[in-house]
Design an enzyme around this catalytic site. Structure first.
Site, PDB file in Angstrom:
ATOM      1  N   ASP A  46      17.064   4.522  77.678  1.00  0.00           N
ATOM      2  CA  ASP A  46      15.760   5.050  78.109  1.00  0.00           C
ATOM      3  C   ASP A  46      15.884   6.176  79.129  1.00  0.00           C
ATOM      4  OD1 ASP A  46      14.532   3.026  76.553  1.00  0.00           O
ATOM      5  OD2 ASP A  46      14.881   1.610  78.186  1.00  0.00           O
TER       6      ASP A  46
ATOM      7  N   LYS B 148      16.482  10.639  76.115  1.00  0.00           N
ATOM      8  CA  LYS B 148      17.287  11.333  75.101  1.00  0.00           C
ATOM      9  C   LYS B 148      16.425  12.106  74.118  1.00  0.00           C
ATOM     10  CE  LYS B 148      19.382   7.496  73.992  1.00  0.00           C
ATOM     11  NZ  LYS B 148      19.511   6.507  75.032  1.00  0.00           N
TER      12      LYS B 148
ATOM     13  N   LYS C  28      13.804  13.830  74.501  1.00  0.00           N
ATOM     14  CA  LYS C  28      13.489  15.166  75.002  1.00  0.00           C
ATOM     15  C   LYS C  28      14.696  16.096  74.842  1.00  0.00           C
ATOM     16  CE  LYS C  28      12.416  17.165  79.535  1.00  0.00           C
ATOM     17  NZ  LYS C  28      11.498  18.248  79.235  1.00  0.00           N
TER      18      LYS C  28
ATOM     19  N   GLY D 250      14.127   3.566  71.154  1.00  0.00           N
ATOM     20  CA  GLY D 250      12.785   4.145  71.204  1.00  0.00           C
ATOM     21  C   GLY D 250      12.840   5.482  71.898  1.00  0.00           C
ATOM     22  N   HIS D 251      12.501   6.530  71.176  1.00  0.00           N
ATOM     23  CA  HIS D 251      12.454   7.858  71.778  1.00  0.00           C
ATOM     24  C   HIS D 251      11.005   8.308  71.804  1.00  0.00           C
ATOM     25  CE1 HIS D 251      16.684   8.186  71.222  1.00  0.00           C
ATOM     26  NE2 HIS D 251      16.640   8.390  69.925  1.00  0.00           N
TER      27      HIS D 251
ATOM     28  N   GLN E 235      20.281   3.485  72.819  1.00  0.00           N
ATOM     29  CA  GLN E 235      20.613   2.655  74.002  1.00  0.00           C
ATOM     30  C   GLN E 235      21.417   3.480  75.023  1.00  0.00           C
ATOM     31  OE1 GLN E 235      21.384   1.017  70.700  1.00  0.00           O
ATOM     32  NE2 GLN E 235      19.202   0.791  70.828  1.00  0.00           N
TER      33      GLN E 235
ATOM     34  N   ARG F  49       7.660  -3.637  77.026  1.00  0.00           N
ATOM     35  CA  ARG F  49       7.995  -4.379  78.253  1.00  0.00           C
ATOM     36  C   ARG F  49       8.118  -3.420  79.430  1.00  0.00           C
ATOM     37  NH1 ARG F  49      13.329  -7.732  76.634  1.00  0.00           N
ATOM     38  NH2 ARG F  49      13.779  -5.832  75.495  1.00  0.00           N
TER      39      ARG F  49
END
Ligand code: IMP
Length: 427
Positions: free
Chosen positions: A13, A16, A18, A40-41, A223, A302
């Protein structure tokens, strides 16, 4: 033969999406080499925001070929819904290539992930519940289902039978769950086959030919370094290798082909899920970082755990990945603090330790040793060059660079594509 690896230098997180997207315009291929839809990007293009989980960020750059490499685990239902979501918004996804050797996350892998976590109770990993660990476990146990198996019904049937043989025993006898029917899984998987077919390719051959033809290939890690199965904070890790070596195995290119390894580094630290985190904050500063930085998981929703920058981790990431550059993200989030603590070393059992301890017990007991750096209050989001930054922000970046062991070649000063300061070109 420019082959770049772009990966998270902390616990994921780092922003990446961007960075990959920034490079996307000049890159011919963007390749994911490990992980699955646990990633998740968030990519912001103009006034449009896209959340990608499985697809490489390059899918948003026209002219770029997105590739899902052999090291990725693919949940077909997630992939197809991500593709149709993009198509509905007018994004052309027809260039996507998927390795026939990539493994599939089956519905029983997702079931096993959730049931196992529940059984672990307070010892749970805090996985994303997407079946990642069980799919990789099947791969290593040689009972995995690969994308190419969807095109040979009798092989698929045999493989699902082999996989469910033991799993059904465990599900029914140990976890008190219902057995999963082979026919149901086979039917479900065959239902995806035709839709996926146009994308399936020999990606290893295609990528190596592209490198020979001097195309620009970007390998995008999911990750982060500290979540790596070998080099992370095991067992609180993911089940693949986000570190640079993973790009070679997960895409089928030799290490001699990689020309640059860029670590994405957040100007502070975050972590999702369980596991040690020496600079974690439990006070109003942690809350402020979470609020200002929008630190909520793209995949799971989360709240992320937040803390100050940890230079010990950054040095470690430089070493295990052979980093040539850093991309520092979210510097703007730190605007407004009078002083910013930076962790320069740990104290473990009364001793000062400069490098990441190899012993898990030591790492769990590590207390951060902080150095205070002066903050800034000016809005930095419009800065276009390093010189545009206030003096204290410049000094903060220089201090991080010196402690982390590789040049900071780009700085993110806001979420938009254009809110980036480029110091050294990546290409
Ligand atoms: P899994 O990858 O779902 O097995 O989860 C293992 C650990 O990795 C958990 O602590 C997750 O929160 C963490 N994790 C997995 N993917 C990401 C990611 O993209 N960013 C941050 N943490 C992640």
């Amino acid at each position: 033969m420019p082959a770049l690896v772009l990966l998270g230098a902390q616990w994921g997180d780092e922003g990446k999406g961007k960075a990959t997207d920034l490079l996307g315009g000049s890159v011919d291929y963007v390749v994911r080499y490990q992980g699955g839809n646990n990633a998740g990007h968030t990519v912001v293009v103009g006034d449009q925001k896209y959340a990608l989980h499985l697809l490489p960020s390059g899918i948003l750059s026209p002219g770029c070929t997105p590739v899902i490499g052999n090291g990725v685990v693919v949940d077909p239902s997630v992939l197809l819904s991500e593709l149709s979501g993009l198509n509905e918004r007018g994004v052309d996804t027809s260039k996507l290539l998927i390795s026939g050797n990539a493994h599939i996350i089956t519905s029983y892998n997702v079931t096993v992930d959730k049931v196992t976590e529940r059984f672990l109770g307070k010892r749970k990993i805090g996985t994303t519940g997407r079946g990642i660990g069980p799919a990789y476990a099947d791969k290593i146990n040689r009972v995995g289902i690969r994308v190419q198996d969807l095109y040979d019904e009798s092989i698929l049937q045999q493989k699902v039978e082999a996989a469910l043989d033991v799993k059904n025993q465990i599900l029914t006898k140990l976890y008190n769950r219902r057995a999963i029917a082979v026919e149901q899984v086979v039917g479900e998987l065959l239902g995806y086959a035709e839709q996926l077919k146009p994308y399936v390719a020999d990606t290893v051959l295609i990528l190596n030919q592209a490198l020979e033809d001097d195309k620009v290939v970007l390998f995008e890690g999911g990750q982060g370094t500290l979540l790596d199965i070998d080099h992370g904070t095991y067992p609180f890790v993911t089940s693949s290798n986000p570190t640079a070596g993973g790009a070679c195995t997960g895409a089928g290119v030799g290490p001699t082909k990689i020309s640059r390894v860029i670590g994405i580094l957040k100007a502070y630290t975050t972590r999702v899920g369980a596991g040690p985190f020496p600079t974690e904050l439990f006070d109003e500063d942690g809350e402020a970082l979470r609020r200002i930085g929008g630190e909520r998981g793209v995949t799971t929703g989360r709240d992320r755990r937040c803390g100050w920058f940890d230079a010990v981790i950054a040095r470690y990431a430089t070493r295990v990945n052979g980093l040539t550059d850093f991309f520092l993200t979210k510097l703007d989030v730190l605007t407004g603090w009078e002083e910013i603590p930076v962790c320069v070393a740990y104290e473990i059992d009364g001793k000062r330790v400069e490098e990441l301890p190899y012993s898990q017990s030591d790492f769990h007991h590590a207390k951060p040793v902080y150095e205070m750096l002066p903050g800034w209050s000016e809005d930095i989001s419009k800065a276009k060059t390093f010189a545009d930054l206030p003096k204290n922000a410049q000094d903060y970046v220089k201090a991080l660079e010196e402690m982390s062991g590789a040049p900071i070649s780009a700085i993110g000063v806001g979420p938009g594509r254009e809110e980036t300061i480029e110091i050294n070109s990546f290409l």
